[in-house]
Write a protein that holds these residues in place. Structure first.
Motif, PDB file in Angstrom:
ATOM      1  N   VAL A  21      28.519 102.821  44.481  1.00  9.70           N
ATOM      2  CA  VAL A  21      27.295 103.365  45.071  1.00  9.70           C
ATOM      3  C   VAL A  21      26.787 104.624  44.385  1.00  9.70           C
ATOM      4  O   VAL A  21      25.777 105.190  44.790  1.00  9.70           O
ATOM      5  CB  VAL A  21      27.471 103.634  46.587  1.00  9.70           C
ATOM      6  N   GLY A  22      27.501 105.118  43.385  1.00  9.68           N
ATOM      7  CA  GLY A  22      27.054 106.307  42.671  1.00  9.68           C
ATOM      8  C   GLY A  22      27.339 107.609  43.392  1.00  9.68           C
ATOM      9  O   GLY A  22      26.756 108.640  43.063  1.00  9.68           O
ATOM     10  N   LYS A  76      20.505 100.600  45.343  1.00  8.71           N
ATOM     11  CA  LYS A  76      19.823 101.727  44.691  1.00  8.71           C
ATOM     12  C   LYS A  76      20.560 102.151  43.430  1.00  8.71           C
ATOM     13  O   LYS A  76      19.945 102.449  42.410  1.00  8.71           O
ATOM     14  CB  LYS A  76      19.707 102.910  45.648  1.00  8.71           C
ATOM     15  N   HIS A  77      21.884 102.167  43.511  1.00 14.96           N
ATOM     16  CA  HIS A  77      22.696 102.564  42.352  1.00 14.96           C
ATOM     17  C   HIS A  77      22.517 101.574  41.196  1.00 14.96           C
ATOM     18  O   HIS A  77      22.348 101.975  40.053  1.00 14.96           O
ATOM     19  CB  HIS A  77      24.166 102.666  42.764  1.00 14.96           C
ATOM     20  N   ARG A  78      22.525 100.281  41.516  1.00 20.52           N
ATOM     21  CA  ARG A  78      22.323  99.280  40.459  1.00 20.52           C
ATOM     22  C   ARG A  78      20.934  99.384  39.847  1.00 20.52           C
ATOM     23  O   ARG A  78      20.775  99.247  38.641  1.00 20.52           O
ATOM     24  CB  ARG A  78      22.554  97.872  41.009  1.00 20.52           C
ATOM     25  N   GLU A  79      19.908  99.620  40.681  1.00 21.50           N
ATOM     26  CA  GLU A  79      18.551  99.775  40.161  1.00 21.50           C
ATOM     27  C   GLU A  79      18.448 100.971  39.228  1.00 21.50           C
ATOM     28  O   GLU A  79      17.810 100.897  38.174  1.00 21.50           O
ATOM     29  CB  GLU A  79      17.558  99.922  41.312  1.00 21.50           C
ATOM     30  N   GLN A  83      17.474 100.973  35.184  1.00 23.06           N
ATOM     31  CA  GLN A  83      16.311 101.685  34.682  1.00 23.06           C
ATOM     32  C   GLN A  83      16.673 102.737  33.643  1.00 23.06           C
ATOM     33  O   GLN A  83      15.838 103.149  32.859  1.00 23.06           O
ATOM     34  CB  GLN A  83      15.553 102.344  35.841  1.00 23.06           C
ATOM     35  N   GLY A  84      17.929 103.179  33.672  1.00 24.93           N
ATOM     36  CA  GLY A  84      18.337 104.268  32.769  1.00 24.93           C
ATOM     37  C   GLY A  84      18.927 103.736  31.549  1.00 24.93           C
ATOM     38  O   GLY A  84      18.871 103.831  30.450  1.00 24.93           O
TER      39      GLY A  84
END
Length: 84
Positions: A21-22, A76-79, A83-84
């Motif tokens: 989950v970051g 959210k963490h995977r997105e 994107q990065g």
């Protein structure tokens, strides 16, 4: 159980939480532990999970919220990683 193993296992949970989950704050690690253990119990002993859910419906609702939190944080963490 010795303290060294506890510390090492906590490190494992910390890294798992970070990768999942970051976030590896104490609150998130506790949620991840609950999510992981409940998921395992519900798959390996469904009657036990069903009994617990029926016995403690308020706890079941709270756990469902934790499970949803972990799911949202993971998405959210995977997105953000994509994107990065």
């Amino acid at each position: 159980m010795d303290q060294k193993l506890k510390d090492q296992f906590d490190g494992l949970v910390e890294k798992y939480s970070e990768l999942l989950v970051g976030d590896s704050s104490d609150e998130v690690k506790e949620k991840v532990k609950m999510w992981a253990l409940y998921t395992h119990i519900s798959k390996s002993m469904p009657p036990l999970a069903k009994h617990w859910n029926a016995t403690y419906p308020d706890a079941k609702d709270n756990l469902k919220a934790i499970i949803n939190d972990i799911k949202v944080l993971n998405e959210k963490h995977r997105e953000s990683k994509n994107q990065g």
